[in-house]
Design a protein around this motif. Structure first.
Motif, PDB file in Angstrom:
ATOM      1  N   THR A 116     102.192 140.012 112.749  1.00 53.01           N
ATOM      2  CA  THR A 116     102.431 138.670 113.463  1.00 53.01           C
ATOM      3  C   THR A 116     103.226 139.194 114.134  1.00 53.01           C
ATOM      4  O   THR A 116     103.498 138.124 115.284  1.00 53.01           O
ATOM      5  CB  THR A 116     103.242 137.580 112.663  1.00 53.01           C
ATOM      6  OG1 THR A 116     104.532 138.847 112.390  1.00 53.01           O
ATOM      7  CG2 THR A 116     103.465 137.188 111.017  1.00 53.01           C
ATOM      8  N   TRP A 157     101.586 134.151 106.428  1.00 54.76           N
ATOM      9  CA  TRP A 157     103.011 134.329 106.733  1.00 54.76           C
ATOM     10  C   TRP A 157     102.949 133.014 107.693  1.00 54.76           C
ATOM     11  O   TRP A 157     102.436 132.302 107.992  1.00 54.76           O
ATOM     12  CB  TRP A 157     102.427 135.551 108.039  1.00 54.76           C
ATOM     13  CG  TRP A 157     102.926 136.693 107.494  1.00 54.76           C
ATOM     14  CD1 TRP A 157     104.044 137.653 107.280  1.00 54.76           C
ATOM     15  CD2 TRP A 157     101.440 137.319 107.125  1.00 54.76           C
ATOM     16  NE1 TRP A 157     103.549 139.088 107.197  1.00 54.76           N
ATOM     17  CE2 TRP A 157     102.534 138.742 106.612  1.00 54.76           C
ATOM     18  CE3 TRP A 157     100.439 137.349 107.180  1.00 54.76           C
ATOM     19  CZ2 TRP A 157     101.496 140.161 106.399  1.00 54.76           C
ATOM     20  CZ3 TRP A 157      99.620 138.143 106.539  1.00 54.76           C
ATOM     21  CH2 TRP A 157     100.104 139.499 106.083  1.00 54.76           C
ATOM     22  N   LYS A 159     103.996 132.835 110.369  1.00 54.59           N
ATOM     23  CA  LYS A 159     103.651 132.453 111.679  1.00 54.59           C
ATOM     24  C   LYS A 159     102.072 133.229 112.309  1.00 54.59           C
ATOM     25  O   LYS A 159     101.738 134.206 111.148  1.00 54.59           O
ATOM     26  CB  LYS A 159     104.435 133.467 112.646  1.00 54.59           C
ATOM     27  CG  LYS A 159     106.004 133.401 112.741  1.00 54.59           C
ATOM     28  CD  LYS A 159     106.976 134.406 113.594  1.00 54.59           C
ATOM     29  CE  LYS A 159     106.874 135.930 112.956  1.00 54.59           C
ATOM     30  NZ  LYS A 159     107.914 137.014 113.384  1.00 54.59           N
ATOM     31  N   ILE A 161      98.871 135.821 112.777  1.00 52.53           N
ATOM     32  CA  ILE A 161      97.942 137.168 112.276  1.00 52.53           C
ATOM     33  C   ILE A 161      97.401 136.993 113.664  1.00 52.53           C
ATOM     34  O   ILE A 161      97.086 136.551 114.599  1.00 52.53           O
ATOM     35  CB  ILE A 161      97.237 137.361 111.590  1.00 52.53           C
ATOM     36  CG1 ILE A 161      97.944 137.509 109.782  1.00 52.53           C
ATOM     37  CG2 ILE A 161      96.810 138.552 111.438  1.00 52.53           C
ATOM     38  CD1 ILE A 161      97.094 136.674 108.978  1.00 52.53           C
TER      39      ILE A 161
END
Length: 211
Positions: A116, A157, A159, A161
């Motif tokens: 990320t 995640w 955030k 990728i």
């Protein structure tokens, strides 16, 4: 180091200084085939990437180098200007009878780097430290794209990728960059950023560690 859970369909990755995230297994894989195969991955400083993948059972050789630019400027001084288009990368030679491309990708995303971080990893900044996969075959490209999409849907995640799928030749780095972590185990950079990645790999993937 963050806790790592073994034996479940998820494995928890740990990047030095980063929060652990759950990583699902890859849904599809490259046909195993016969003979040695090659993977090229970029994810920050090649010292740490090399250090992790040298520990993987079935990996015969890992070479640090540059991918995504031209041969003329494939040297550390030029790449460090961030104007050559290269990424610091590693070339992995592996035996598909022992370890698959999908398994290598899982290690790549789980412990080798943070996918990320845009044009950086840890203390290193610039496009030469980007997260990028350089498929060596159409099957590798298909599997890499599918896994990135799979991870995105899984919300592994908080955030996005930013890992890119790119093309371009691989050029080996200078001799003093090869096996840097093994040759310099107490180097401050290695101790701070790379040893935790190797430890995380060994904890999360005990069955994949070389004997």
């Amino acid at each position: 180091m963050a806790a790592i859970f073994i034996g479940a369909p998820l494995v928890t990755g740990a990047i030095a200084g980063e929060k652990a995230v759950p990583i699902p297994r890859v849904a599809i894989d490259v046909p195993r085939g016969q003979g040695m195969q090659t993977a090229v991955l970029a994810g920050g400083c090649f010292w740490g990437m090399e250090a992790v993948f040298e520990q993987v059972k079935g990996v015969r050789d890992v070479v640090s180098g540059y991918a995504g630019g031209t041969a003329k400027s494939a040297n550390y001084g030029a790449v460090s200007t961030e104007r050559t288009g290269h990424a610091e990368a590693i070339r992995i030679s592996y035996d598909p009878r022992i370890v698959s491309y999908a398994q290598l990708l899982r290690v790549y995303f789980a412990v080798a780097h943070d996918p990320t971080q845009l044009n950086r990893q840890g203390p290193d900044t610039g496009p030469s430290y980007r997260s990028a996969i350089f498929p060596q075959t159409p099957d590798q490209k298909r599997v890499a794209a599918a896994y990135i999409a799979q991870l995105g849907k899984a919300g592994a995640w908080n955030k996005p990728i930013v890992t890119r799928i790119e093309s371009g030749r691989f050029y080996p780095a200078e001799t003093h960059h090869q096996d840097f972590a093994r040759k310099n185990p107490v180097h401050p950079y290695i101790l701070r950023w790379d040893k935790p990645k190797v430890a995380a790999f060994k904890a999360a993937f005990p069955g994949m560690v070389k004997g």
